[in-house]
Design a protein around this motif. Structure first.
Motif, PDB file in Angstrom:
ATOM      1  N   ILE A 109       0.848  -1.203   0.000  1.00 33.06           N
ATOM      2  CA  ILE A 109       0.000   0.000   0.000  1.00 33.06           C
ATOM      3  C   ILE A 109       0.884   1.254   0.000  1.00 33.06           C
ATOM      4  O   ILE A 109       0.669   2.174  -0.781  1.00 33.06           O
ATOM      5  N   ASP A 110       1.935   1.240   0.851  1.00 36.15           N
ATOM      6  CA  ASP A 110       2.867   2.389   0.885  1.00 36.15           C
ATOM      7  C   ASP A 110       3.474   2.635  -0.487  1.00 36.15           C
ATOM      8  O   ASP A 110       3.692   3.768  -0.888  1.00 36.15           O
ATOM      9  N   GLU A 111       3.784   1.564  -1.191  1.00 36.42           N
ATOM     10  CA  GLU A 111       4.444   1.670  -2.509  1.00 36.42           C
ATOM     11  C   GLU A 111       3.435   1.801  -3.649  1.00 36.42           C
ATOM     12  O   GLU A 111       3.813   1.808  -4.809  1.00 36.42           O
ATOM     13  N   ARG A 112       2.168   1.839  -3.306  1.00 35.67           N
ATOM     14  CA  ARG A 112       1.072   1.920  -4.290  1.00 35.67           C
ATOM     15  C   ARG A 112       1.133   0.776  -5.309  1.00 35.67           C
ATOM     16  O   ARG A 112       0.839   0.951  -6.487  1.00 35.67           O
ATOM     17  N   ASP A 113       1.536  -0.405  -4.835  1.00 34.25           N
ATOM     18  CA  ASP A 113       1.536  -1.594  -5.698  1.00 34.25           C
ATOM     19  C   ASP A 113       0.223  -2.347  -5.413  1.00 34.25           C
ATOM     20  O   ASP A 113       0.182  -3.309  -4.644  1.00 34.25           O
ATOM     21  N   PHE A 114      -0.834  -1.902  -6.042  1.00 36.41           N
ATOM     22  CA  PHE A 114      -2.160  -2.445  -5.748  1.00 36.41           C
ATOM     23  C   PHE A 114      -2.365  -3.831  -6.369  1.00 36.41           C
ATOM     24  O   PHE A 114      -3.200  -4.600  -5.910  1.00 36.41           O
ATOM     25  N   THR A 115      -1.587  -4.124  -7.397  1.00 38.73           N
ATOM     26  CA  THR A 115      -1.680  -5.456  -8.018  1.00 38.73           C
ATOM     27  C   THR A 115      -1.197  -6.514  -7.030  1.00 38.73           C
ATOM     28  O   THR A 115      -1.863  -7.530  -6.807  1.00 38.73           O
ATOM     29  N   THR A 116      -0.028  -6.253  -6.417  1.00 39.74           N
ATOM     30  CA  THR A 116       0.509  -7.220  -5.446  1.00 39.74           C
ATOM     31  C   THR A 116      -0.379  -7.271  -4.208  1.00 39.74           C
ATOM     32  O   THR A 116      -0.588  -8.346  -3.631  1.00 39.74           O
TER      33      THR A 116
END
Ligand code: OFO
Length: 177
Positions: A109-116
């Motif tokens: 979430i912090d890295e905005r990796d919503f796919t993972t």
């Protein structure tokens, strides 16, 4: 390009899943040699399931053009006080894994990796089941109290408790336990 912080965090989780697999294998070994064949079947299957959890993460990293790393795994304990203590340790360990999965989701979430993040929801859901199963086993042991005559039935039931038990029995995989 796969996010490096997410890749590193998943590689750490791979190490934890690998350790979970080794820990449950060691518990299975203790149960097997101490006559708890039903618990041994359950724990052997649980060890395989943890390896599956590890592989799922492993392949995900490589599918996303990262690099999954085969971890160095600490040796788990080889001796346990009792079968009840083993299941208490399983619950403690699963709670630790739940916290670790939640941290991992936090990194995504912090890295905005919503796919993972979406991919990891499978693990979030899985941990609800893992903790509930371990708690259910402990509750049953508490109900039995000190009535050791119930232990035979308990152990017999553990041999078919794991969702993979029926499938494994068909293939003869866990029947040595
Ligand atoms: Fe026992 O849990 Fe893996 O993730």
């Amino acid at each position: 390009m796969f996010n490096k912080k997410v890749e590193e965090a998943i590689n750490h989780q791979i190490e934890k899943e690998a350790y979970s697999s080794q820990l449950y294998l060691s518990m299975a070994s203790w149960a097997h040699k101490n006559g708890y064949s039903g618990s041994a079947t359950f724990l052997y299957l649980q060890a395989e399931e943890e390896r599956m959890h590890m592989l799922k993460l492993f392949k995900y990293i490589n599918d996303r053009s990262g690099h999954a790393i085969v971890p160095k795994v600490d040796q788990p304990p080889t001796e346990f006080e009792s079968i009840s203590k083993i299941y208490e340790q399983v619950l403690t360990h699963e709670r630790h894994i739940t916290a670790s999965i939640n941290n991992l989701v936090g990194v995504c979430i912090d890295e905005r990796d919503f796919t993972t993040n979406m991919f990891l929801q499978w693990y979030v859901q899985e941990q609800i089941e893992e903790e509930a199963n371990a708690q259910g086993i402990i509750d049953r042991l508490h109900l039995m109290g000190s009535d050791s005559s119930l232990m035979y039935m308990f152990d017999k039931d553990m041999g078919v408790f794991h969702p993979a038990a029926a499938a494994a029995k068909g293939k003869g995989a866990a029947s040595e336990a």
